[in-house]
Design a protein around this motif. Structure first.
Motif, short mmCIF file in Angstrom:
data_model
loop_
_atom_site.label_atom_id
_atom_site.label_comp_id
_atom_site.label_asym_id
_atom_site.label_seq_id
_atom_site.Cartn_x
_atom_site.Cartn_y
_atom_site.Cartn_z
N LYS A 198 -0.41 8.53 5.25
CA LYS A 198 -1.38 8.93 4.22
C LYS A 198 -0.72 9.87 3.21
CE LYS A 198 -5.85 11.26 3.62
NZ LYS A 198 -6.98 11.94 4.31
N GLU A 199 0.11 10.76 3.69
CA GLU A 199 0.82 11.71 2.83
C GLU A 199 1.75 10.97 1.87
OE1 GLU A 199 4.33 14.90 3.69
OE2 GLU A 199 2.56 15.02 5.01
N GLY B 2 -1.66 8.89 -5.40
CA GLY B 2 -2.71 9.88 -5.54
C GLY B 2 -3.54 9.93 -4.27
N PRO B 3 -4.45 10.90 -4.13
CA PRO B 3 -5.26 11.07 -2.92
C PRO B 3 -5.98 9.79 -2.50
CG PRO B 3 -5.58 12.90 -4.40
CD PRO B 3 -4.79 11.88 -5.18
N VAL B 4 -5.92 9.47 -1.19
CA VAL B 4 -6.59 8.29 -0.65
C VAL B 4 -7.37 8.67 0.61
CG1 VAL B 4 -4.90 6.64 -1.54
CG2 VAL B 4 -4.56 7.67 0.73
N ASP B 5 -8.37 7.86 0.93
CA ASP B 5 -9.12 8.04 2.18
C ASP B 5 -8.66 6.97 3.17
OD1 ASP B 5 -10.71 10.15 1.25
OD2 ASP B 5 -12.06 8.74 0.22
N GLU C 115 -1.07 10.20 9.71
CA GLU C 115 -1.10 11.38 8.84
C GLU C 115 0.03 11.36 7.83
OE1 GLU C 115 -0.96 16.27 9.23
OE2 GLU C 115 -1.28 15.04 11.02
N SER D 265 -0.33 9.04 -0.75
CA SER D 265 -0.90 9.99 -1.73
C SER D 265 0.16 10.46 -2.71
CB SER D 265 -1.53 11.17 -1.00
OG SER D 265 -2.59 10.75 -0.15
N SER D 266 1.39 10.60 -2.21
CA SER D 266 2.46 11.07 -3.11
C SER D 266 2.81 10.02 -4.16
CB SER D 266 3.71 11.41 -2.29
OG SER D 266 4.32 10.24 -1.76
#
Length: 391
Positions: free
Chosen positions: A379-380, A387-390, A376, A383-384
């Motif tokens: 991923k944060e 950008g947003p990732v899956d 988690e 993304s920072s």
């Protein structure tokens, strides 16, 4: 089998017994760990997994303890396992009869032999102890089962008396005598001396039951084998009273990979067995536990990770798959670009070189602030930067 241990091991000329028996006492001494209580269902599951491993003998329990314990031992004895099923018995006729009613293949009967135990626990003289022991051995042998006699606190017992009581046990038909290092107070050198002394005096096979109070249970067991002992008592995860017993998984893998002694065990189930015992006993395996601990195949340091990704044996003596374990790259303060890149590739995420360096920097900062880098948080961080990732 892929492993790489020290070549100097082969430079030492060692002689092990032609046949070595491992008898596991997880279900008896392991259960005597304070706070542990195994029901019939749990005992049977562990016994089945031990049998899948290929263990030679299973000490299934101490039947006289309770009705439930008796049922458990009987259930295991009638399960049709390949392993011989043994039960613990005091030197009392009723104990032996209870064990016989459980349909076991044999018993381990025991008597404390050190002056300390005789005086303060049993209130017996040496001569009285001799007679009590022999009556029980004779009674059990009359019923045609395997009988082992264990001298409790043997390693703190007067040598001449120890020889005398073992010799008498041999004369009464004992199939094996056990040296119990009850408080783990002997050294490997002391064990070598003791076993050699007894080997020169007895014809009966010798077994070792070592405790780990000084962290020497495995070392003492191996020293005893090299001196001529033929059987070793173990527990899964090394559980047992106080600091526990000789760890089954440590002994098996040390013999196999360090000493080239293959006892034919199905080592792929070692981690499954360890996790099963951990679950049933509610005793968490320490993360740095040899062989089966989580950290044995976890890597964080950037230098280490780089090497492991290129060739695992640089920082692993054997591959985790051998025993059903898994390797894991852990992200943290010591992680480098290659480790983070490998983690990103696990999730199919592509980044530029600059983004990679920034993610590594943020991982280090987060960990130094006391945050654990789980999926988690990783991923944060990604993304920072990206950008947003899956994931």
């Amino acid at each position: 089998m892929k492993y790489f241990v020290s070549p100097f091991n082969k430079k030492v000329k060692l002689k092990f017994p032609a046949k070595i028996t491992i008898y596991d006492t997880t279900l008896r001494d392991g259960e005597q760990t304070p706070g542990v209580c195994l029901g019939t269902k749990e005992k049977l599951a562990i016994a089945r997994k031990l049998d899948e491993l290929g263990i030679h003998q299973i000490e299934a329990g101490f039947p006289v303890v309770s009705e439930e314990e008796r049922k458990s031992v009987k259930k295991i004895a009638n399960e049709g396992l390949n392993a011989e099923i043994l039960a613990l018995s005091r030197t009392k006729k009723e104990d032996i009869e209870t064990a016989l009613d459980c349909d076991v293949d044999g018993i381990i009967t025991f008597m404390a032999t050190s002056d300390l135990h005789l005086k303060h626990k049993l209130k017996l003289t040496r001569e009285q102890a001799l007679n009590v022991c022999m009556n029980s051995i004779e009674y059990a042998k009359d019923h045609g089962i395997f009988v082992a006699f264990s001298a409790e606190d043997a390693t703190r017992t007067d040598l001449e008396f120890l020889k005398k009581i073992y010799k008498k046990a041999e004369d009464y038909g004992a199939d094996r005598v056990h040296i119990a290092d009850t408080v783990g107070a002997i050294t490997p050198q002391g064990m070598e001396f003791l076993v050699k002394e007894l080997k020169n005096f007895l014809k009966t096979g010798i077994a070792l039951h070592c405790h780990n109070d000084f962290g020497l249970a495995v070392a003492n067991s191996i020293a005893g084998l090299l001196a001529g002992a033929e059987a070793i008592s173990t527990t899964v995860n090394g559980i047992g009273e106080r600091a526990g017993n000789t760890a089954l998984e440590e002994l098996i893998m040390a013999l196999l990979l360090l000493y080239n002694i293959d006892l034919g065990f199905n080592i792929k189930v070692l981690c499954e067995l360890s996790k099963l015992v951990e679950k049933c006993t509610h005793m968490n395996v320490p993360e740095n536990k040899p062989i089966v601990g989580k950290n044995v195949f976890r890597h964080e340091s950037g230098i280490h990770v780089d090497a492991v990704l290129e060739e695992p044996l640089t920082y692993e003596p054997f591959l985790p798959e051998l025993i059903g374990h898994k390797r894991k790259i852990v992200l943290g303060k010591h992680s480098g670009c290659r480790a983070v890149k490998a983690k990103l590739e696990e999730y199919g995420i592509e980044v530029t070189r600059d983004e990679l360096c920034k993610i590594v920097e943020e991982v280090k900062k987060a960990r130094e602030k006391g945050r654990f880098i789980n999926d988690e948080l990783f991923k944060e961080i990604i993304s920072s930067v990206k950008g947003p990732v899956d994931m």
